[in-house]
Enzyme design. Structure first.
Site: not given
Length: 287
Positions: A150, A156, A183, A185-186, A210, A216, A245
């Site tokens: 991911e 992060e 994902d 969000f990222h 995701h 989020r 998520e």
């Protein structure tokens, strides 16, 4: 466009245990087709109990994980890297028992273990070699299981932030069961283009998705261009799950890394229900 939508166990609980088994039937009742078990601590995951619950539903299981400082594949300490490899091998065994064909997440480095500088060639070598061992092991356990790395945002990890680097990582690992986990969000923080990132992976390397909103919060209520994203998925022929998520501010272990300080819906379940409705409406627009 018909999409296999799923939900992550994080919607309800931080560390899935026997007390959370009810979540499985609930996810099925809500209309999800896939459930993602987030397993940060594989040694305590109630495998047999989960298997029994899954048999009573139509859900397809997948898993994600995060490594920590004691299991960091980037570490200069061989014993730390071995801890990571051993943990991932245990997760491979769990995926085999569950019937899961996807092991995603931050499985290539210690999540939140930032070096304060760009990744190094030595870190790349350490992680690639360790991941190759895991992937080769997975091939002997279940040739259909994909390990999906991911790309997450710069706050992060300093290691894999964008699809282009994740594809290079997959190529360097060199096995046919290493894929990319995207994902939204990222992506909205790191990618130049949602469709561009999808096409960079292509059908060969995109293994898992995701579908999270930029804050989020409830998918479909923010800045993520889901229609563009879904069109790109269709264009490359992605047929895997698209999973919602999110996290709750009451979580303890995750919140410092995820920086979740406020609620985005009355409950995580409400977020998932509304998100599923919104995403299905967007997907229906795509022929």
């Amino acid at each position: 466009m018909k999409i296999n939508f799923g939900v992550d166990s994080f919607i309800w609980t931080e560390n899935f245990s026997e007390k959370d088994l009810w979540i499985i039937k609930k996810a099925d009742e809500l209309g999800f087709e896939t459930i993602d078990f987030a397993i940060a601590h594989p040694e305590t995951f109630p495998v047999e109990e989960v298997i029994n619950e899954l048999k009573q539903t139509n859900l397809t299981p997948v898993t994600t994980t995060t490594l920590d400082a004691e299991r960091n594949l980037l570490s200069d300490d061989p014993s730390v890297r071995k801890n990571g490899v051993d943990s991932l091998k245990l997760l491979v065994d769990i995926n085999k028992k569950l019937g899961s064909k996807i092991l995603g997440g931050v499985n290539y480095a210690g999540w939140g273990c930032l070096s304060g500088k760009p990744r190094t060639e030595t870190e790349w070598k350490h992680s690639v070699e360790a991941m190759r061992e895991v992937c080769e092991y997975a091939q002997t356990v279940d040739p259909e299981l994909n390990i999906c790395v991911e790309c997450v945002n710069r706050f992060e990890t300093h290691f894999l932030n964008i699809a282009e680097d994740a594809v290079k990582y997959c190529k360097d690992v060199g096995t046919n069961n290493i894929k990319v986990h995207l994902d939204c969000f990222h992506m909205i923080r790191e990618e130049k283009s949602f469709s561009g990132a999808v096409k960079t992976c292509g059908k060969e390397y995109l293994g898992y998705v995701h579908v999270n909103e930029n804050d989020r919060g409830i998918p479909g209520t923010g800045l993520v261009p889901f229609e563009e994203f879904f069109r790109a998925l269709k264009e490359i022929g992605y047929t895997g799950p698209c999973v919602i998520e999110s996290f709750d501010p009451s979580f303890e272990e995750l919140n410092s890394n995820c920086a979740i300080w406020r609620s985005f819906a009355p409950t995580g379940e409400a977020l998932a229900i509304d998100g599923l409705k919104n995403l299905k409406e967007i997907a229906e627009k795509i022929e």
